[in-house]
Design a protein around this motif. Structure first.
Motif, PDB file in Angstrom:
ATOM      1  N   GLN A  18      25.585  29.282  57.698  1.00 44.15           N
ATOM      2  CA  GLN A  18      26.296  30.095  56.709  1.00 44.15           C
ATOM      3  C   GLN A  18      25.926  29.615  55.306  1.00 44.15           C
ATOM      4  OE1 GLN A  18      28.721  32.852  56.930  1.00 44.15           O
ATOM      5  NE2 GLN A  18      28.036  32.814  54.796  1.00 44.15           N
ATOM      6  N   SER A  19      25.363  30.498  54.494  1.00 44.46           N
ATOM      7  CA  SER A  19      25.005  30.141  53.121  1.00 44.46           C
ATOM      8  C   SER A  19      26.251  30.142  52.239  1.00 44.46           C
ATOM      9  CB  SER A  19      23.984  31.132  52.562  1.00 44.46           C
ATOM     10  OG  SER A  19      22.764  31.045  53.264  1.00 44.46           O
ATOM     11  N   LEU A  20      26.397  29.083  51.415  1.00 44.76           N
ATOM     12  CA  LEU A  20      27.535  28.938  50.525  1.00 44.76           C
ATOM     13  C   LEU A  20      27.049  28.588  49.135  1.00 44.76           C
ATOM     14  CD1 LEU A  20      29.773  26.687  52.822  1.00 44.76           C
ATOM     15  CD2 LEU A  20      30.005  29.158  52.505  1.00 44.76           C
ATOM     16  N   ASN A  21      27.823  29.041  48.146  1.00 48.40           N
ATOM     17  CA  ASN A  21      27.511  28.755  46.747  1.00 48.40           C
ATOM     18  C   ASN A  21      28.692  28.062  46.085  1.00 48.40           C
ATOM     19  OD1 ASN A  21      26.444  31.942  47.286  1.00 48.40           O
ATOM     20  ND2 ASN A  21      24.903  30.392  46.820  1.00 48.40           N
ATOM     21  N   SER A  22      28.547  27.718  44.834  1.00 48.25           N
ATOM     22  CA  SER A  22      29.576  26.965  44.115  1.00 48.25           C
ATOM     23  C   SER A  22      30.952  27.616  44.226  1.00 48.25           C
ATOM     24  CB  SER A  22      29.183  26.861  42.641  1.00 48.25           C
ATOM     25  OG  SER A  22      30.151  26.134  41.919  1.00 48.25           O
ATOM     26  N   ARG A  23      31.922  26.803  44.615  1.00 52.87           N
ATOM     27  CA  ARG A  23      33.336  27.164  44.756  1.00 52.87           C
ATOM     28  C   ARG A  23      33.627  28.086  45.933  1.00 52.87           C
ATOM     29  NH1 ARG A  23      33.433  23.077  40.977  1.00 52.87           N
ATOM     30  NH2 ARG A  23      35.486  22.972  39.979  1.00 52.87           N
ATOM     31  N   ASP A  24      32.652  28.325  46.806  1.00 50.82           N
ATOM     32  CA  ASP A  24      32.930  29.018  48.060  1.00 50.82           C
ATOM     33  C   ASP A  24      33.653  28.064  49.004  1.00 50.82           C
ATOM     34  OD1 ASP A  24      31.584  31.242  47.148  1.00 50.82           O
ATOM     35  OD2 ASP A  24      29.825  30.974  48.440  1.00 50.82           O
ATOM     36  N   GLY A  25      34.421  28.642  49.936  1.00 51.12           N
ATOM     37  CA  GLY A  25      35.071  27.861  50.980  1.00 51.12           C
ATOM     38  C   GLY A  25      34.740  28.414  52.353  1.00 51.12           C
ATOM     39  N   LEU A  26      34.568  27.521  53.314  1.00 48.95           N
ATOM     40  CA  LEU A  26      34.275  27.925  54.688  1.00 48.95           C
ATOM     41  C   LEU A  26      35.122  27.096  55.628  1.00 48.95           C
ATOM     42  CD1 LEU A  26      32.388  29.500  56.719  1.00 48.95           C
ATOM     43  CD2 LEU A  26      30.956  27.435  56.725  1.00 48.95           C
ATOM     44  N   GLY A  27      35.923  27.778  56.453  1.00 46.04           N
ATOM     45  CA  GLY A  27      36.701  27.108  57.485  1.00 46.04           C
ATOM     46  C   GLY A  27      36.032  27.270  58.835  1.00 46.04           C
ATOM     47  N   VAL A  28      35.858  26.168  59.558  1.00 42.48           N
ATOM     48  CA  VAL A  28      35.174  26.182  60.859  1.00 42.48           C
ATOM     49  C   VAL A  28      36.037  25.442  61.879  1.00 42.48           C
ATOM     50  CG1 VAL A  28      33.082  25.535  62.107  1.00 42.48           C
ATOM     51  CG2 VAL A  28      32.925  26.168  59.689  1.00 42.48           C
ATOM     52  N   TRP A  29      36.201  26.023  63.077  1.00 46.79           N
ATOM     53  CA  TRP A  29      36.944  25.335  64.125  1.00 46.79           C
ATOM     54  C   TRP A  29      36.363  25.705  65.491  1.00 46.79           C
ATOM     55  CZ3 TRP A  29      38.428  29.606  61.527  1.00 46.79           C
ATOM     56  CH2 TRP A  29      38.990  30.680  62.206  1.00 46.79           C
ATOM     57  N   ASP A  30      36.879  25.075  66.528  1.00 46.23           N
ATOM     58  CA  ASP A  30      36.310  25.191  67.880  1.00 46.23           C
ATOM     59  C   ASP A  30      34.847  24.751  67.894  1.00 46.23           C
ATOM     60  OD1 ASP A  30      38.695  26.047  68.965  1.00 46.23           O
ATOM     61  OD2 ASP A  30      38.220  28.180  68.747  1.00 46.23           O
ATOM     62  N   THR A  31      34.587  23.630  67.254  1.00 48.13           N
ATOM     63  CA  THR A  31      33.270  23.010  67.265  1.00 48.13           C
ATOM     64  C   THR A  31      33.456  21.504  67.122  1.00 48.13           C
ATOM     65  OG1 THR A  31      31.059  23.028  66.272  1.00 48.13           O
ATOM     66  CG2 THR A  31      32.928  23.149  64.772  1.00 48.13           C
ATOM     67  N   ASN A  32      32.446  20.738  67.500  1.00 44.41           N
ATOM     68  CA  ASN A  32      32.580  19.280  67.369  1.00 44.41           C
ATOM     69  C   ASN A  32      31.738  18.708  66.233  1.00 44.41           C
ATOM     70  OD1 ASN A  32      29.997  19.380  68.458  1.00 44.41           O
ATOM     71  ND2 ASN A  32      30.627  18.612  70.475  1.00 44.41           N
ATOM     72  N   HIS A  33      30.950  19.569  65.561  1.00 46.88           N
ATOM     73  CA  HIS A  33      30.151  19.066  64.450  1.00 46.88           C
ATOM     74  C   HIS A  33      29.758  20.194  63.497  1.00 46.88           C
ATOM     75  CE1 HIS A  33      26.947  20.538  67.120  1.00 46.88           C
ATOM     76  NE2 HIS A  33      26.172  20.598  66.028  1.00 46.88           N
ATOM     77  N   LEU A  34      29.363  19.808  62.310  1.00 48.03           N
ATOM     78  CA  LEU A  34      28.827  20.738  61.320  1.00 48.03           C
ATOM     79  C   LEU A  34      27.434  20.264  60.924  1.00 48.03           C
ATOM     80  CD1 LEU A  34      31.802  21.216  58.803  1.00 48.03           C
ATOM     81  CD2 LEU A  34      31.314  22.538  60.857  1.00 48.03           C
ATOM     82  N   ASN A  35      26.499  21.208  60.852  1.00 50.17           N
ATOM     83  CA  ASN A  35      25.174  20.930  60.327  1.00 50.17           C
ATOM     84  C   ASN A  35      25.117  21.387  58.876  1.00 50.17           C
ATOM     85  OD1 ASN A  35      24.073  19.928  62.807  1.00 50.17           O
ATOM     86  ND2 ASN A  35      23.940  22.036  63.536  1.00 50.17           N
ATOM     87  N   ILE A  36      24.756  20.490  57.986  1.00 53.84           N
ATOM     88  CA  ILE A  36      24.806  20.754  56.555  1.00 53.84           C
ATOM     89  C   ILE A  36      23.419  20.535  55.957  1.00 53.84           C
ATOM     90  CG2 ILE A  36      25.854  20.045  54.362  1.00 53.84           C
ATOM     91  CD1 ILE A  36      28.189  18.890  56.123  1.00 53.84           C
ATOM     92  N   LYS A  37      22.926  21.539  55.226  1.00 53.99           N
ATOM     93  CA  LYS A  37      21.648  21.400  54.537  1.00 53.99           C
ATOM     94  C   LYS A  37      21.813  21.848  53.093  1.00 53.99           C
ATOM     95  CE  LYS A  37      16.792  22.763  54.426  1.00 53.99           C
ATOM     96  NZ  LYS A  37      15.707  23.587  55.032  1.00 53.99           N
ATOM     97  N   ALA A  38      21.412  21.002  52.161  1.00 51.77           N
ATOM     98  CA  ALA A  38      21.524  21.319  50.738  1.00 51.77           C
ATOM     99  C   ALA A  38      20.363  22.214  50.314  1.00 51.77           C
ATOM    100  CB  ALA A  38      21.527  20.038  49.915  1.00 51.77           C
TER     101      ALA A  38
END
Length: 237
Positions: free
Chosen positions: A203-223
């Motif tokens: 999921q692409s996010l920009n400044s001041r965006d919010g993302l809620g994620v559940w039913d998972t055991n990890h998040l993959n984050i790429k800048a």
């Protein structure tokens, strides 16, 4: 995996002149029945307070309140005898419990103060009110997670009466991180982008965006650019 996306432009907007606040969740005059909370995360306010202005003495009860200054200095005073100044790199927490009274003012006459005000429902009510404040080395979050809140006394960061973990990170462009939840069965993670562009679980996010994620055991984050993130892992019920 389930997710909910809150773009920065969809937040509640309250401009009182001396205070300009963006509300991720329903707060004060902003009410959206579909934006009441994310699990036990009840309030995420992105506040700008003009010089020498602030919030006069007011009460709180049965809430864990976390303040994260982003720019400038914020002066705090409460009925527990605390009178302090918090600034960028500091984390402040109050367990309101049976009830507290406090005020917050911009400590500078000619510079706005910017800070996040976060409320979390506690897992215990009517606790003895408590105040804590720490200073962290911002350099320790470069390209890695820096824990700022946990449920455990003596752990890194401040502690609160809730099974929640908050982390901050400053990622350079193209850097990647994986965040593993502390309790993937009960918790979700709300990611708030303080600055820059990032991709979280595709999921692409920009400044001041919010993302809620559940039913998972990890998040993959790429800048996708130099970015600053706040991750709030909280129980979903």
């Amino acid at each position: 995996m389930n997710k909910i996306l809150h773009k920065a432009t969809t937040r509640g907007d309250a401009n009182h002149g001396w205070l300009h606040s963006k509300h991720t969740f329903s707060f004060a005059n902003y009410h959206n029945p579909e934006r009441m909370n994310f699990g036990v995360l009840r309030v995420l306010n992105d506040d700008i307070v003009s010089g020498n202005m602030g919030f006069s003495t007011h009460p709180h009860k049965d809430m864990e309140i976390i303040s994260i200054p982003l720019e400038g200095d914020l002066k705090h005073k409460d009925n527990m005898g605390n009178e302090t100044v918090i600034k960028c790199g500091d984390i402040q927490v109050m367990s309101a419990g049976t009830g507290i009274m406090h005020s917050e003012y911009n400590n500078n006459p000619d510079q706005a103060v910017k800070f996040l005000q976060i409320w979390v429902f506690p897992n215990k009510k009517n606790v003895t009110p408590r105040y804590d404040q720490i200073t962290l080395d911002v350099a320790d979050r470069k390209n890695k997670m820096q824990q700022i809140v946990s449920p455990n006394v003596g752990d890194a960061g401040v502690w609160i009466h809730q099974d929640a973990w908050f982390n901050m990170t400053n990622l350079e462009k193209a850097k990647e991180l994986t965040y593993h939840l502390n309790d993937s069965k009960r918790n979700g993670v709300y990611v708030f982008v303080l600055k820059g562009d990032v991709t979280v679980n595709n999921q692409s996010l920009n400044s001041r965006d919010g993302l809620g994620v559940w039913d998972t055991n990890h998040l993959n984050i790429k800048a996708d650019s130099d970015t600053e993130l706040l991750l709030m892992e909280v129980p979903m019920s």
